[in-house]
Scaffold this active site. Structure first.
Site, mmCIF file in Angstrom:
data_model
loop_
_atom_site.group_PDB
_atom_site.id
_atom_site.type_symbol
_atom_site.label_atom_id
_atom_site.label_comp_id
_atom_site.label_asym_id
_atom_site.label_seq_id
_atom_site.Cartn_x
_atom_site.Cartn_y
_atom_site.Cartn_z
ATOM 1 N N MET A 84 2.526 -19.109 14.491
ATOM 2 C CA MET A 84 2.025 -20.207 13.660
ATOM 3 C C MET A 84 1.253 -21.131 14.606
ATOM 4 S SD MET A 84 1.722 -21.395 10.678
ATOM 5 C CE MET A 84 2.973 -20.914 9.504
ATOM 6 N N GLY B 241 -1.853 -16.002 16.205
ATOM 7 C CA GLY B 241 -1.267 -14.968 17.068
ATOM 8 C C GLY B 241 -2.305 -13.871 17.230
ATOM 9 N N GLU C 124 0.179 -10.801 24.484
ATOM 10 C CA GLU C 124 1.145 -11.848 24.083
ATOM 11 C C GLU C 124 2.518 -11.273 23.769
ATOM 12 O OE1 GLU C 124 -1.156 -15.742 22.384
ATOM 13 O OE2 GLU C 124 -0.889 -14.099 20.982
ATOM 14 N N LYS D 220 -19.066 -12.803 26.689
ATOM 15 C CA LYS D 220 -19.609 -13.923 27.462
ATOM 16 C C LYS D 220 -19.924 -15.133 26.573
ATOM 17 C CE LYS D 220 -22.855 -11.330 29.114
ATOM 18 N NZ LYS D 220 -24.000 -10.825 29.825
ATOM 19 N N GLY D 221 -19.230 -15.239 25.443
ATOM 20 C CA GLY D 221 -19.411 -16.395 24.560
ATOM 21 C C GLY D 221 -20.845 -16.543 24.112
ATOM 22 N N ALA E 3 -9.772 -17.572 18.014
ATOM 23 C CA ALA E 3 -9.821 -16.255 17.356
ATOM 24 C C ALA E 3 -11.214 -15.627 17.338
ATOM 25 C CB ALA E 3 -9.255 -16.286 15.926
ATOM 26 N N ALA E 4 -12.184 -16.234 18.013
ATOM 27 C CA ALA E 4 -13.504 -15.578 18.093
ATOM 28 C C ALA E 4 -13.357 -14.234 18.828
ATOM 29 C CB ALA E 4 -14.508 -16.480 18.798
ATOM 30 N N GLY E 5 -12.531 -14.215 19.869
ATOM 31 C CA GLY E 5 -12.291 -12.971 20.605
ATOM 32 C C GLY E 5 -11.550 -11.955 19.742
ATOM 33 N N ASP E 6 -10.659 -12.433 18.900
ATOM 34 C CA ASP E 6 -9.927 -11.514 18.012
ATOM 35 C C ASP E 6 -10.872 -10.917 16.971
ATOM 36 O OD1 ASP E 6 -7.558 -12.174 19.347
ATOM 37 O OD2 ASP E 6 -7.242 -13.916 18.067
ATOM 38 N N ASN F 162 -20.464 -9.006 18.112
ATOM 39 C CA ASN F 162 -21.009 -10.311 18.521
ATOM 40 C C ASN F 162 -21.188 -11.211 17.297
ATOM 41 O OD1 ASN F 162 -21.199 -9.986 21.270
ATOM 42 N ND2 ASN F 162 -23.360 -9.402 21.280
HETATM 43 O O1 RIB Z 1 -6.632 -15.742 20.004
HETATM 44 C C1 RIB Z 1 -6.273 -16.898 19.297
HETATM 45 C C2 RIB Z 1 -4.781 -17.005 19.197
HETATM 46 O O2 RIB Z 1 -4.230 -17.253 20.462
HETATM 47 C C3 RIB Z 1 -4.306 -18.153 18.333
HETATM 48 O O3 RIB Z 1 -4.224 -17.825 16.975
HETATM 49 C C4 RIB Z 1 -2.968 -18.510 18.958
HETATM 50 O O4 RIB Z 1 -1.866 -18.154 18.168
HETATM 51 C C5 RIB Z 1 -2.936 -17.780 20.301
HETATM 52 O O5 RIB Z 1 -2.094 -16.719 20.255
#
Ligand code: RIB
Length: 308
Positions: free
Chosen positions: A13, A40, A140, A217-218, A245-248, A272
């Site tokens: 959360m 997460g 994580e 590289k953003g 979360a851009a990377g996710d 991208n």
């Molecule tokens: O990548 C973004 C995430 O990193 C967030 O949602 C936060 O929970 C951390 O885990």
């Protein structure tokens, strides 16, 4: 190409504090907004894939608490299969996110239940790996669990993706099990603290058995290193609201588009765009795009290029 996508990762959360700028040490700074968002890295990537139309199975853990219940419900609403998400006696994972007005963030996580995503939990779901097309991993959850999932993925012919965040030095044997490593520039440096520049680091990882390095590289886009070649891909210009979360979004879009049969060049461009869209919206899972969001941005940029 058919087959489910397995995500083994964290569920948090996110507690988001919006501030005009980051506080200095010892300073108390009034914020302007507070939000609670599902987050997460594992759950974000699972939702990112599902929103694009992927068939997603998440292996993870939450606590037996209201956050855990709420997060599982939200994942189900996104059509993520949570039958391998276990309920534990630990509290559900938390992230305290300070979000500055320029869209940059600082994140502190409390792993809680994410610590209970064990190698045994992955081995118990081994049958899933027989049919899966790909496996998405982040850091994580315990490293041993990541190693187990990567090995199972490779042994079963899945494409294995690792987003090495939060970064730590990794055992060199892990790289042989990875098809795609997706670090940002800071993470790449931390993975190989003693090696030279970006190209030298990339070469070293490829020499260790990694198949493709995709460097995020953003605002500068991304670079792909494979077979001793480097290719650069520009970013999509967006107004950054929240880079969480851009990377996710990038990882999910890269995996989904490769499964859809895109070439690596086209998949990185697609990813991208996904990362750019996520950075232009508030929150983690709330910011993740659909295929039509991504295609729309790509068409707009294409049109602007023709117009100019
Ligand atoms: O990548 C973004 C995430 O990193 C967030 O949602 C936060 O929970 C951390 O885990």
């Amino acid at each position: 190409m058919a087959g489910p996508l397995i995500v083994v990762g964290s569920i948090n959360m996110d507690l988001v504090f919006r501030v005009p700028r980051f506080p200095r040490a010892g300073e108390t700074l009034p914020g302007s907004e507070f939000h609670r968002f599902p987050g997460g890295k594992g759950a974000n990537q699972a939702v990112g894939l599902a929103r694009l139309g992927g068939e997603v199975k998440l292996i993870g853990a939450v606590g037996k608490d209201p956050h855990g219940e709420e997060l599982k419900k939200r994942l189900q609403q996104e059509a993520v299969d949570i039958s391998r998400v276990i309920d534990t006696e630990e509290s559900t994972g938390l992230a305290a996110i300070t979000l500055a007005d320029d869209g940059e963030n600082r994140i502190i996580t409390i792993a809680g239940a994410n610590r209970k995503v064990t190698p045994e939990a992955v081995l118990a779901a081994e049958a899933l790996f027989h049919q899966a097309w790909g496996v998405l991993l982040q850091l994580e959850i315990p490293l041993e669990t990541v190693r187990t999932a990567a090995r199972l993925g490779r042994e079963n012919g899945c494409r294995v993706f690792l987003d090495p965040a939060p970064v730590m030095e990794l055992p060199s044997s892990l790289y042989q099990d990875l098809d795609y490593l997706l670090p940002n520039s800071g993470e790449l440096e931390a993975l190989l603290p003693e090696s030279g520049d970006t190209d030298q680091r990339a070469k070293k990882l490829l020499d260790m058995g990694l198949k493709n390095l995709v460097l995020k590289k953003g605002k500068e886009g991304s670079s792909v290193f494979a077979d001793a070649e480097r290719k650069d891909f520009p970013a999509f210009s967006v107004e950054a609201v929240d880079t969480t979360a851009a990377g996710d979004a990038f990882a999910a879009a890269l995996c989904w588009s490769l499964q859809a049969g895109f070439s690596l060049d086209r998949a990185v461009t697609f990813a991208n765009a996904a990362g750019g869209i996520a950075a232009s919206r508030l929150g983690a899972q709330s910011s993740l795009p659909t295929v039509s969001d991504i295609e729309k941005l790509q068409q707009e940029v294409g049109k602007n290029e023709v117009d100019n």
